[in-house]
Write a protein that holds these residues in place. Sequence first.
Motif, PDB file in Angstrom:
ATOM      1  N   LYS A   3      -8.777  -9.387  -9.967  1.00 54.06           N
ATOM      2  CA  LYS A   3      -8.778  -8.143 -10.729  1.00 54.06           C
ATOM      3  C   LYS A   3      -8.634  -6.972  -9.778  1.00 54.06           C
ATOM      4  O   LYS A   3      -9.253  -6.951  -8.725  1.00 54.06           O
ATOM      5  N   ARG A   5      -9.151  -2.839  -9.158  1.00 54.20           N
ATOM      6  CA  ARG A   5     -10.040  -1.799  -9.646  1.00 54.20           C
ATOM      7  C   ARG A   5      -9.506  -0.450  -9.195  1.00 54.20           C
ATOM      8  O   ARG A   5      -8.676  -0.375  -8.292  1.00 54.20           O
ATOM      9  N   GLU A  43     -16.216   3.653  -8.145  1.00 53.02           N
ATOM     10  CA  GLU A  43     -15.360   2.807  -8.962  1.00 53.02           C
ATOM     11  C   GLU A  43     -15.251   3.385 -10.377  1.00 53.02           C
ATOM     12  O   GLU A  43     -16.263   3.723 -10.999  1.00 53.02           O
ATOM     13  N   ARG A  68      -5.745   2.548  -6.373  1.00 57.30           N
ATOM     14  CA  ARG A  68      -5.871   1.192  -6.879  1.00 57.30           C
ATOM     15  C   ARG A  68      -6.265   0.280  -5.727  1.00 57.30           C
ATOM     16  O   ARG A  68      -5.717   0.351  -4.649  1.00 57.30           O
ATOM     17  N   GLY A  72      -9.561  -5.853  -5.363  1.00 53.47           N
ATOM     18  CA  GLY A  72     -10.826  -5.774  -6.073  1.00 53.47           C
ATOM     19  C   GLY A  72     -12.016  -5.854  -5.147  1.00 53.47           C
ATOM     20  O   GLY A  72     -13.074  -6.330  -5.513  1.00 53.47           O
TER      21      GLY A  72
END
Length: 73
Positions: A3, A5, A43, A68, A72
């Motif tokens: 993922k 974040r 975050e 970005r 993650g």
Amino acid sequence: MTKSRTLLRIDPIGCRAHGLCAEGLPELIHLDEWGYPVLRGDEVPPSLVAEARRAAAACPTLAMRLRRDPAGQ
Ligand code: SF4
């Protein structure tokens, strides 16, 4: 599956304490007694990414940036 974040950064040199970022993203930013932003975390939750983008675009000095983090981490 990895993922990504979204991370929030404020450039303390570029920031001129206009306060628009805190108006646009009060969930993550509040202002100190001099009007400089204080982050509640770096975050950005997925539900707030659109608001964070608008707040960053409204910063007159472009001191607020989103990044970005594809790993993650
Ligand atoms: S809008 Fe930009 S210049 Fe104003 S307080 Fe926020 S980061 Fe600083």
